[in-house]
Write a protein that holds these residues in place. Structure first.
Motif, mmCIF file in Angstrom:
data_model
loop_
_atom_site.group_PDB
_atom_site.id
_atom_site.type_symbol
_atom_site.label_atom_id
_atom_site.label_comp_id
_atom_site.label_asym_id
_atom_site.label_seq_id
_atom_site.Cartn_x
_atom_site.Cartn_y
_atom_site.Cartn_z
ATOM 1 N N GLY A 172 41.788 51.691 42.008
ATOM 2 C CA GLY A 172 41.388 50.714 43.020
ATOM 3 C C GLY A 172 41.247 51.281 44.419
ATOM 4 O O GLY A 172 42.154 51.964 44.911
ATOM 5 N N HIS A 173 40.079 51.040 45.045
ATOM 6 C CA HIS A 173 39.893 51.450 46.439
ATOM 7 C C HIS A 173 39.011 50.485 47.236
ATOM 8 O O HIS A 173 38.643 50.789 48.359
ATOM 9 C CB HIS A 173 39.345 52.886 46.528
ATOM 10 C CG HIS A 173 38.017 53.059 45.863
ATOM 11 N ND1 HIS A 173 37.891 53.482 44.568
ATOM 12 C CD2 HIS A 173 36.758 52.858 46.312
ATOM 13 C CE1 HIS A 173 36.606 53.546 44.243
ATOM 14 N NE2 HIS A 173 35.889 53.162 45.291
ATOM 15 N N GLU A 174 38.665 49.330 46.651
ATOM 16 C CA GLU A 174 37.865 48.326 47.379
ATOM 17 C C GLU A 174 38.786 47.137 47.623
ATOM 18 O O GLU A 174 38.832 46.227 46.798
ATOM 19 C CB GLU A 174 36.671 47.890 46.533
ATOM 20 C CG GLU A 174 35.738 49.027 46.120
ATOM 21 C CD GLU A 174 34.588 48.548 45.232
ATOM 22 O OE1 GLU A 174 34.518 47.354 44.890
ATOM 23 O OE2 GLU A 174 33.751 49.397 44.866
ATOM 24 N N ALA A 175 39.498 47.147 48.755
ATOM 25 C CA ALA A 175 40.669 46.262 48.806
ATOM 26 C C ALA A 175 40.868 45.523 50.121
ATOM 27 O O ALA A 175 40.489 45.992 51.200
ATOM 28 C CB ALA A 175 41.916 47.094 48.508
ATOM 29 N N ILE B 224 33.800 45.334 51.975
ATOM 30 C CA ILE B 224 33.452 46.218 53.095
ATOM 31 C C ILE B 224 33.383 47.670 52.616
ATOM 32 O O ILE B 224 32.586 48.459 53.130
ATOM 33 C CB ILE B 224 34.454 46.064 54.258
ATOM 34 C CG1 ILE B 224 34.241 44.699 54.922
ATOM 35 C CG2 ILE B 224 34.306 47.190 55.287
ATOM 36 C CD1 ILE B 224 35.268 44.372 56.000
ATOM 37 N N GLU B 225 34.181 48.008 51.611
ATOM 38 C CA GLU B 225 34.173 49.403 51.140
ATOM 39 C C GLU B 225 32.796 49.783 50.562
ATOM 40 O O GLU B 225 32.153 50.701 51.087
ATOM 41 C CB GLU B 225 35.333 49.624 50.156
ATOM 42 C CG GLU B 225 35.695 51.093 49.967
ATOM 43 C CD GLU B 225 34.786 51.844 49.057
ATOM 44 O OE1 GLU B 225 34.727 53.082 49.146
ATOM 45 O OE2 GLU B 225 34.096 51.203 48.229
ATOM 46 N N PRO B 226 32.286 49.085 49.542
ATOM 47 C CA PRO B 226 30.930 49.444 49.093
ATOM 48 C C PRO B 226 29.861 49.222 50.171
ATOM 49 O O PRO B 226 28.895 49.991 50.250
ATOM 50 C CB PRO B 226 30.709 48.567 47.856
ATOM 51 C CG PRO B 226 31.808 47.548 47.850
ATOM 52 C CD PRO B 226 32.936 48.098 48.647
ATOM 53 N N ILE C 210 36.435 46.343 41.414
ATOM 54 C CA ILE C 210 36.402 47.495 40.508
ATOM 55 C C ILE C 210 35.132 48.279 40.802
ATOM 56 O O ILE C 210 34.028 47.728 40.836
ATOM 57 C CB ILE C 210 36.445 47.058 39.036
ATOM 58 C CG1 ILE C 210 37.726 46.255 38.765
ATOM 59 C CG2 ILE C 210 36.357 48.278 38.104
ATOM 60 C CD1 ILE C 210 37.851 45.757 37.327
ATOM 61 N N CYS C 211 35.298 49.589 41.041
ATOM 62 C CA CYS C 211 34.179 50.484 41.345
ATOM 63 C C CYS C 211 33.802 51.256 40.081
ATOM 64 O O CYS C 211 34.636 51.474 39.196
ATOM 65 C CB CYS C 211 34.602 51.451 42.444
ATOM 66 S SG CYS C 211 33.371 52.714 42.815
ATOM 67 N N GLY C 212 32.563 51.723 40.049
ATOM 68 C CA GLY C 212 32.122 52.567 38.940
ATOM 69 C C GLY C 212 33.012 53.783 38.759
ATOM 70 O O GLY C 212 33.218 54.242 37.627
ATOM 71 N N SER C 213 33.572 54.301 39.850
ATOM 72 C CA SER C 213 34.425 55.488 39.727
ATOM 73 C C SER C 213 35.754 55.145 39.042
ATOM 74 O O SER C 213 36.288 55.965 38.290
ATOM 75 C CB SER C 213 34.673 56.138 41.089
ATOM 76 O OG SER C 213 35.486 55.326 41.896
ATOM 77 N N ASP C 214 36.284 53.933 39.256
ATOM 78 C CA ASP C 214 37.513 53.521 38.549
ATOM 79 C C ASP C 214 37.262 53.533 37.032
ATOM 80 O O ASP C 214 38.086 54.027 36.259
ATOM 81 C CB ASP C 214 37.934 52.101 38.978
ATOM 82 C CG ASP C 214 38.340 52.008 40.445
ATOM 83 O OD1 ASP C 214 39.085 52.890 40.912
ATOM 84 O OD2 ASP C 214 37.910 51.053 41.121
HETATM 85 ZN ZN ZN Z 1 33.799 53.299 45.120
#
Ligand code: ZN
Ligand code: 572
Length: 332
Positions: free
Chosen positions: A65-68, A151-153, A40-44
Motif C-alpha cells: 500500500g502506498h496510495e493512502a 493524490i498519489e496516482p 491498490i496500485c498495479g505495483s502492489d
Molecule cells: Zn503506485
C-alpha cells in the motif's frame, strides 16, 4: 485507542496475509495515522504475483500500500503543523538524506529514498501507521479521504505533465496499455477528446499517421505509459518536431527506438521517476473542483477483505479498488 493493527503483509511471491502487528509509536518528527482509505496500485499486485519488480525483491515480509490517507491520532514531540484529528494525505516517498537531489528539489531521484511498499520499506495498508509529518498534507474539508488517497496516482500524472512541459493549448497524446472498454469509456468521460485503438499489425509509423489524421495535426507532447517497445517507437514518430516524449511506463531495460529520427526533429525524450512536490498542487486541483477523480473508484472493500480486493484488482475488474481501513467509517 484500539490496539488491533490489522495489516496486509506480503511474505513472499503469492503469499499475502492479513495479520495483526503492534501499533507503532511516532518518532519526534512523525505522526501516527489511523488509516482511512488506501488504493491498490498495479505495483502492489505485481509484488504479490511476482515477488519482485526489477531489482527490488521481497526478501522479508512487507506491508503493501502506498496510495493512502488517514487521520492524525498522535503527533511526535517536534511536529508543529499537524494536530490530532487532522485529515491528511500521505506522500509515500520520503528522502532519508539531504543529498544533492534533496537540495535541488528533485528528492524523488535520491537513491536512498524511503518509499512505502517498495522492498524493504513497509507500506500503509494497515489500521495504524507512522509517517514523517512533513510528508503528510492536511486535507481541506471539501476533499474526501478517497480523493486524498488518489493524490498519489494523480501525482504521477502531474509530474509527467511538468516533465513534458504541458501548458495551455498543448495537444497531448497518451499511450496507455489498457484496452478494457470500461477503462477507455472512463478516459473519455473524464476528458479525453479522441481515442484510437491499436490494431494488430499496425506498425509504429502507420500508428503515428493514424494519430495525426485523427487530431488534424501531430501532438506537441506524448506521454508514453505502456513501456512497450513498439509503443515507444510510435510515440516518437507521432510527436511533432520540437516536441517532447515522456516515458512513464517501464518495460524492459533495453529498447530499440528511432533515436536519430527524434534527434533530427529535436523531439526530446525525457524520463519520469514517480514525482516530487506535487501534493500541494494536487490538493488545490481537487479542492477547486478543477479535476474530478471520484468516478475512478469503482470498488470498495473493508480492510478485512483485502485478499478479495487484491483478487478483484488482479482480474482487471473495475478501475480503482479502495480498501477501507477504519472500521467505524467506511465512507468515501
Ligand atoms: Zn503506485
Ligand atoms: O505510484 C508509484 C508507483 N511507482 C511505480 C509503480 C507503481 N506505482 N514504479 C514502477 C517501478 N519502479 S522501479 O524503479 N522500482 C521497483 C523502484 O522499477 C518505480 C516506479
Amino acid at each position: 485507542m484500539e490496539q488491533d493493527n490489522l495489516s496486509v503483509v506480503l511474505h513472499s511471491q503469492g503469499d499475502l496475509r492479513l495479520e495483526k502487528r503492534p501499533v507503532p509509536e511516532p518518532g519526534p518528527n512523525e505522526v501516527l495515522l489511523q488509516m482511512h482509505s488506501v488504493g491498490i496500485c498495479g505495483s502492489d499486485v505485481h509484488y504479490w504475483q511476482h515477488g519482485r519488480i526489477g531489482d527490488f525483491v521481497v526478501m522479508k515480509p512487507m506491508v503493501l500500500g502506498h496510495e493512502a490517507s488517514g487521520r492524525v491520532v498522535k503527533v511526535g514531540s517536534a511536529v508543529k503543523h499537524l494536530q490530532v484529528g487532522d485529515r491528511v494525505a500521505v506522500e509515500p516517498g520520503v528522502p532519508r538524506e539531504m543529498d544533492e537531489f534533496f537540495k535541488n528539489g528533485r528528492y524523488n531521484l535520491s537513491p536512498t529514498i524511503f518509499f512505502c511498499a517498495t522492498p524493504p520499506d513497509d507500506g500503509n495498508l494497515c489500521r495504524y501507521y507512522t509517517h514523517s509529518a512533513n510528508f503528510c498534507y492536511k486535507l481541506p474539508d471539501n476533499v474526501t479521504f478517497e480523493e486524498g488517497a488518489l493524490i498519489e496516482p494523480l501525482s504521477v500524472g502531474i509530474h509527467a505533465c511538468r516533465r513534458a512541459d504541458v501548458t495551455l493549448g498543448s495537444t497531448v497524446l497518451i499511450c496507455g496499455a489498457d484496452l478494457f472498454p470500461e477503462r477507455l469509456a472512463m478516459a473519455k468521460e473524464l476528458g479525453a477528446d479522441f481515442q484510437l485503438t491499436v490494431k494488430r499489425g499496425d506498425g509504429p509509423q502507420q500508428l503515428a499517421t493514424r494519430v495525426e489524421n485523427m487530431l488534424g495535426d501531430q501532438p506537441h507532447i506524448t506521454i508514453e505509459c505502456t513501456g512497450v517497445e513498439s509503443s515507444i517507437q510510435a510515440a516518437i514518430y507521432a510527436t511533432r518536431s520540437g516536441g517532447v516524449v515522456v516515458l512513464v511506463g517501464l518495460g524492459s531495460e533495453m529498447a530499440t527506438i528511432p533515436l536519430i529520427n527524434a534527434a533530427v526533429r529535436e523531439v526530446d525524450i525525457r524520463g519520469v521517476f514517480r514525482y516530487c512536490n506535487t501534493w500541494p498542487m494536487a490538493i488545490a486541483m481537487l479542492a477547486s473542483g478543477k479535476v474530478n477523480v471520484k468516478p475512478l473508484v469503482t470498488h470498495r472493500f473493508p480492510l478485512e477483505q483485502a485478499v478479495q480486493a487484491f483478487e478483484t484488482t488482479r482480474q482487471g475488474l473495475g478501475i480503482k479498488v479502495m480498501l477501507k481501513c477504519d472500521q467505524n467509517d467506511q465512507n468515501p
